[in-house]
Design a protein around this motif. Structure first.
Motif, PDB file in Angstrom:
ATOM      1  N   GLN A 230       0.856  -1.304  -0.037  1.00  0.00           N
ATOM      2  CA  GLN A 230       0.207  -0.295  -0.359  1.00  0.00           C
ATOM      3  C   GLN A 230       1.083   1.777   0.093  1.00  0.00           C
ATOM      4  O   GLN A 230       0.685   2.329  -0.478  1.00  0.00           O
ATOM      5  N   LEU A 231       2.102   1.468   1.267  1.00  0.00           N
ATOM      6  CA  LEU A 231       2.579   2.214   0.751  1.00  0.00           C
ATOM      7  C   LEU A 231       3.735   2.568  -0.143  1.00  0.00           C
ATOM      8  O   LEU A 231       3.612   3.618  -1.361  1.00  0.00           O
ATOM      9  N   ALA A 232       3.671   1.431  -1.069  1.00  0.00           N
ATOM     10  CA  ALA A 232       4.349   1.717  -2.450  1.00  0.00           C
ATOM     11  C   ALA A 232       3.561   1.848  -2.714  1.00  0.00           C
ATOM     12  O   ALA A 232       3.891   3.129  -4.508  1.00  0.00           O
ATOM     13  N   ALA A 233       2.266   1.640  -3.605  1.00  0.00           N
ATOM     14  CA  ALA A 233       0.999   2.404  -4.242  1.00  0.00           C
ATOM     15  C   ALA A 233       0.973   3.462  -3.586  1.00  0.00           C
ATOM     16  O   ALA A 233       0.919   4.939  -5.014  1.00  0.00           O
ATOM     17  N   ALA A 237       1.927   6.814  -7.130  1.00  0.00           N
ATOM     18  CA  ALA A 237       0.867   7.376  -7.647  1.00  0.00           C
ATOM     19  C   ALA A 237       0.849   9.315  -7.246  1.00  0.00           C
ATOM     20  O   ALA A 237       0.462   9.895  -7.623  1.00  0.00           O
ATOM     21  N   GLU A 238       1.818   9.285  -5.567  1.00  0.00           N
ATOM     22  CA  GLU A 238       2.549  10.629  -5.677  1.00  0.00           C
ATOM     23  C   GLU A 238       3.145  11.142  -6.729  1.00  0.00           C
ATOM     24  O   GLU A 238       3.209  12.411  -7.228  1.00  0.00           O
ATOM     25  N   THR A 246      -0.017  17.210 -10.655  1.00  0.00           N
ATOM     26  CA  THR A 246      -1.083  17.220 -10.549  1.00  0.00           C
ATOM     27  C   THR A 246      -1.244  17.556  -8.589  1.00  0.00           C
ATOM     28  O   THR A 246      -1.981  17.293  -7.649  1.00  0.00           O
ATOM     29  N   ALA A 247       0.169  16.752  -8.264  1.00  0.00           N
ATOM     30  CA  ALA A 247       0.091  17.245  -7.162  1.00  0.00           C
ATOM     31  C   ALA A 247      -0.219  18.540  -6.127  1.00  0.00           C
ATOM     32  O   ALA A 247       0.292  19.598  -6.524  1.00  0.00           O
TER      33      ALA A 247
END
Length: 330
Positions: A230-233, A237-238, A246-247
């Motif tokens: 989850q952290l890698a995903a 995404a970031e 869009t960050a």
């Protein structure tokens, strides 16, 4: 001093995200392991005492995992006569968490009322090898068998479950000793209730594929420590958002020619920080807003205000002192 069975790549990965060397983190792991192991009989005594805090998370023939809030980790070190820099302890806790998730394919969950009592949104698993002098082996064996019998297991099924699950006997070898088919032993072991005690405070080892998308699940009112996947995903995404422009740049400086962005009108249906949460709010303590990125980053994490944001605010100090144990193990 015992060297915990932690693969070096996990130690190196966490050390790279901190100001500590690999040797610093490795020594910290040994110190924490020895501190908890030196009190392993006390931990099992607590696990059987309804009036004591139960930290036992998972149990097998050669080792056990215990789950502690960050403050509890420091208390365990102190009780065993050790001292450790808080940020190094956070890095050590991160290594244990990573190994529990990546090697054992599990994470930790717990009920929200336990988080409230402990003033923390996370519990960190700690690996401990069982010492050779395991003084409570006979008593624990008897209690495990009695517990299985009390839950309705037949004597044969209870014995199979204990032998295969806790004693670590090979099912085929145990079947030969019992004079029965190996599949029967496996079925008995698989279908029997967990011979380890039910966590008094509701701690559970969760399969990673059953972890919800966010750290808080309102359906069960439980918090789930985010997995490394989850952290890698989230990081991916970031990074993609930054590439696409869009960050979230609210913490940075605005572009020189950019028009000021007007403040949005307050939502009358959104409770403010000063408004007590209502019963209709499925997440009144804003547990879903917990930022999980500190969890495996080797930084100490605990909330300062559960009522408003419950975000971790303690960060690792840039110039962290090296650990100075008050005693050394032989």
């Amino acid at each position: 001093m015992h060297r915990p069975a932690v693969p070096d790549p996990y130690i190196e990965e966490v050390a790279q995200r901190t100001d500590f060397t690999v040797d610093d983190v490795r020594i910290g792991l040994r110190v924490l392991h020895d501190a908890v192991q030196s009190r392993i009989d006390e931990q099992y005594r607590r696990a059987r005492d309804d009036d004591a805090p139960n930290h036992l998370l998972a149990d097998d023939a050669d080792s056990a995992w215990f789950a502690f809030a960050f403050a509890d980790l420091r208390a365990e070190l102190e009780a065993a006569g050790y001292e450790m820099d808080a940020d190094l302890l956070a890095a050590v806790a991160a290594v244990n968490m990573t190994v529990f998730q990546e090697v054992h394919d599990r994470t930790v969950s717990f009920p929200r009322d336990l988080a409230d009592r402990s003033d923390t949104p996370f519990f960190y698993p700690v690996y401990v090898a069982k010492p050779d002098w395991w003084r409570e082996a006979e008593t624990r064996t008897l209690r495990a068998l009695v517990g299985l019998l009390e839950t309705g297991s037949s004597p044969a099924a209870a014995l199979d479950a204990w032998a295969v699950t806790l004693a670590g006997v090979d099912p085929d070898e145990w079947a030969a000793i019992r004079g029965v088919e190996a599949d029967r032993v496996r079925d008995n072991a698989a279908s029997a209730p967990d011979p380890a005690p039910e966590a008094a405070d509701g701690l559970r080892a969760e399969a990673r594929d059953g972890v919800p998308d966010g750290p808080y699940d309102p359906a069960t009112d439980r918090l789930f420590v985010p997995t490394t996947d989850q952290l890698a995903a989230a990081k991916e995404a970031e990074a993609a958002a930054e590439r696409d422009g869009t960050a979230d740049t609210t913490d940075g400086d605005a572009a020189p020619d950019a028009d000021p962005v007007p403040e949005p009108e307050p939502d009358p249906d959104e409770p403010s920080a000063d408004t007590p949460p209502t019963d209709a709010d499925p997440d009144p303590d804003r547990l879903g807003d917990i930022d999980p990125t500190d969890l495996l980053a080797g930084r100490s994490t605990w909330p300062t205000s559960r009522r408003t944001r419950c975000r971790a605010t303690t960060r690792a100090r840039a110039e962290a002192a090296r650990p100075t144990p008050t005693r050394t193990a032989d």
